[in-house]
Scaffold this motif. Sequence first.
Motif, PDB file in Angstrom:
ATOM      1  N   HIS A 178      -9.466   8.977 -10.787  1.00 42.33           N
ATOM      2  CA  HIS A 178     -10.159   8.797  -9.506  1.00 42.33           C
ATOM      3  C   HIS A 178     -11.555   8.210  -9.731  1.00 42.33           C
ATOM      4  O   HIS A 178     -11.965   7.269  -9.033  1.00 42.33           O
ATOM      5  CB  HIS A 178     -10.267  10.139  -8.778  1.00 42.33           C
ATOM      6  CG  HIS A 178     -11.110  10.100  -7.543  1.00 42.33           C
ATOM      7  ND1 HIS A 178     -10.645   9.599  -6.343  1.00 42.33           N
ATOM      8  CD2 HIS A 178     -12.397  10.492  -7.312  1.00 42.33           C
ATOM      9  CE1 HIS A 178     -11.611   9.688  -5.432  1.00 42.33           C
ATOM     10  NE2 HIS A 178     -12.675  10.224  -5.997  1.00 42.33           N
ATOM     11  N   GLU A 198     -11.241   4.489 -10.757  1.00 38.65           N
ATOM     12  CA  GLU A 198     -10.761   3.605  -9.694  1.00 38.65           C
ATOM     13  C   GLU A 198     -11.758   3.447  -8.561  1.00 38.65           C
ATOM     14  O   GLU A 198     -11.805   2.409  -7.907  1.00 38.65           O
ATOM     15  CB  GLU A 198      -9.432   4.131  -9.142  1.00 38.65           C
ATOM     16  CG  GLU A 198      -8.237   3.717  -9.955  1.00 38.65           C
ATOM     17  CD  GLU A 198      -8.136   2.207 -10.097  1.00 38.65           C
ATOM     18  OE1 GLU A 198      -7.959   1.514  -9.078  1.00 38.65           O
ATOM     19  OE2 GLU A 198      -8.267   1.710 -11.221  1.00 38.65           O
ATOM     20  N   TYR A 212      -2.627   3.302  -7.724  1.00 35.67           N
ATOM     21  CA  TYR A 212      -3.919   2.627  -7.817  1.00 35.67           C
ATOM     22  C   TYR A 212      -3.804   1.178  -8.288  1.00 35.67           C
ATOM     23  O   TYR A 212      -4.661   0.353  -7.966  1.00 35.67           O
ATOM     24  CB  TYR A 212      -4.845   3.384  -8.770  1.00 35.67           C
ATOM     25  CG  TYR A 212      -5.433   4.656  -8.194  1.00 35.67           C
ATOM     26  CD1 TYR A 212      -6.068   4.665  -6.961  1.00 35.67           C
ATOM     27  CD2 TYR A 212      -5.374   5.850  -8.899  1.00 35.67           C
ATOM     28  CE1 TYR A 212      -6.620   5.827  -6.439  1.00 35.67           C
ATOM     29  CE2 TYR A 212      -5.927   7.022  -8.390  1.00 35.67           C
ATOM     30  CZ  TYR A 212      -6.541   7.002  -7.161  1.00 35.67           C
ATOM     31  OH  TYR A 212      -7.090   8.154  -6.647  1.00 35.67           O
ATOM     32  N   VAL A 246      -4.303  -1.189  -1.037  1.00 33.12           N
ATOM     33  CA  VAL A 246      -5.216  -0.448  -1.915  1.00 33.12           C
ATOM     34  C   VAL A 246      -6.634  -0.999  -1.799  1.00 33.12           C
ATOM     35  O   VAL A 246      -7.615  -0.244  -1.764  1.00 33.12           O
ATOM     36  CB  VAL A 246      -4.723  -0.506  -3.382  1.00 33.12           C
ATOM     37  CG1 VAL A 246      -5.802  -0.012  -4.332  1.00 33.12           C
ATOM     38  CG2 VAL A 246      -3.464   0.336  -3.549  1.00 33.12           C
ATOM     39  N   ARG A 281     -10.027   0.973  -0.627  1.00 35.20           N
ATOM     40  CA  ARG A 281     -11.289   1.028  -1.370  1.00 35.20           C
ATOM     41  C   ARG A 281     -12.471   0.718  -0.451  1.00 35.20           C
ATOM     42  O   ARG A 281     -13.539   1.336  -0.563  1.00 35.20           O
ATOM     43  CB  ARG A 281     -11.257   0.035  -2.524  1.00 35.20           C
ATOM     44  CG  ARG A 281     -10.402   0.503  -3.704  1.00 35.20           C
ATOM     45  CD  ARG A 281     -10.362  -0.539  -4.775  1.00 35.20           C
ATOM     46  NE  ARG A 281      -9.531  -0.114  -5.890  1.00 35.20           N
ATOM     47  CZ  ARG A 281      -8.989  -0.932  -6.778  1.00 35.20           C
ATOM     48  NH1 ARG A 281      -9.202  -2.230  -6.677  1.00 35.20           N
ATOM     49  NH2 ARG A 281      -8.250  -0.486  -7.761  1.00 35.20           N
TER      50      ARG A 281
END
Length: 312
Positions: free
Chosen positions: A179, A182, A225, A289, A293
């Motif tokens: 985590h 990423e 991810y 994804v 973000r």
Amino acid sequence: MDKIAVLIPCYNESKTVAKVVTDWKQELPEAVIYVYDNNSSDNTAELAEAAGAVVRHEYQQGKGNVIRRMFREIDAECYIMIDGDDTYPAEYGRQMADLVLQKKTDMVVGDRLSSTYFEENKRPFHNFGNSLVRGSINRLFRTNIRDIMTGYRAFSYLFVKSFPVLSKGFEIETEMSIHAVEKNMRIENVIIEYRDRPEGSESKLNTYSDGLKVLKTIFRLYKNYRPMGFFGGMAAIMTVVAVGLFIPILMKYIHTGLVPNFPTLIVCGFIEMAAIISFFAGLILATIVEKDRQQFEFRLNMIDAQFKQFLK
């Protein structure tokens, strides 16, 4: 809001928990020591409270469940997570806390593997597993975290309140590491000394079942991810297989003008269709994804604003 909160998840640690609490009270006298008892069948909770810790309980079994409860209930400028088995010395706590409070580091990793871990730990499969997990994650996610599965970490308020705890057990440390990588959070490694459990204290880890859970977690998080890498890799493998089956058929057709292997040709077509679907699935999921973000950055700004309100 606490300045520093020391978080100690515990399950049947009556032989060591009092010493751990005492050591941390001496090292960080301004910190609040929290011990979360996870259905211990011994007197872990009583000993921790007698040593001066704030004792709370989590009744869902598993370290991940305990960490979820801790992160929800406690507000602090700096969090230090430590195991209750007395394998991690408290004297590194000040350095780790300063990295969070002064340098605004989001996660400080207590690196055992660069010091005494391989000499102190008497379980060779654990040593191999730690090296395997570290190598896998650093290659897959292109990072340089020196110890993926250490239970000795420090966190910022932003990390704690933005981290979605999904794992229930010991794979939680792997999830934390990925985590942080990423979400482009600031990570520091601090080399620490490691000592094996004292005599009479038993590990709760199962080398094989917990190791398998960690590998499944890496697989799941890489898919979630890095979908383009995951599905794109599958598409590349299937394309190579399809081409490998197709070339002999093509060569026979060039020489004879005939296609004698129609079943193989049909299989080639289906494999390549699956490869194309996999590629575009990765492309679509990679876009999702990327959007997530962007949304995460907005959520982080909201959490930061809330944090500043706490400090006023």
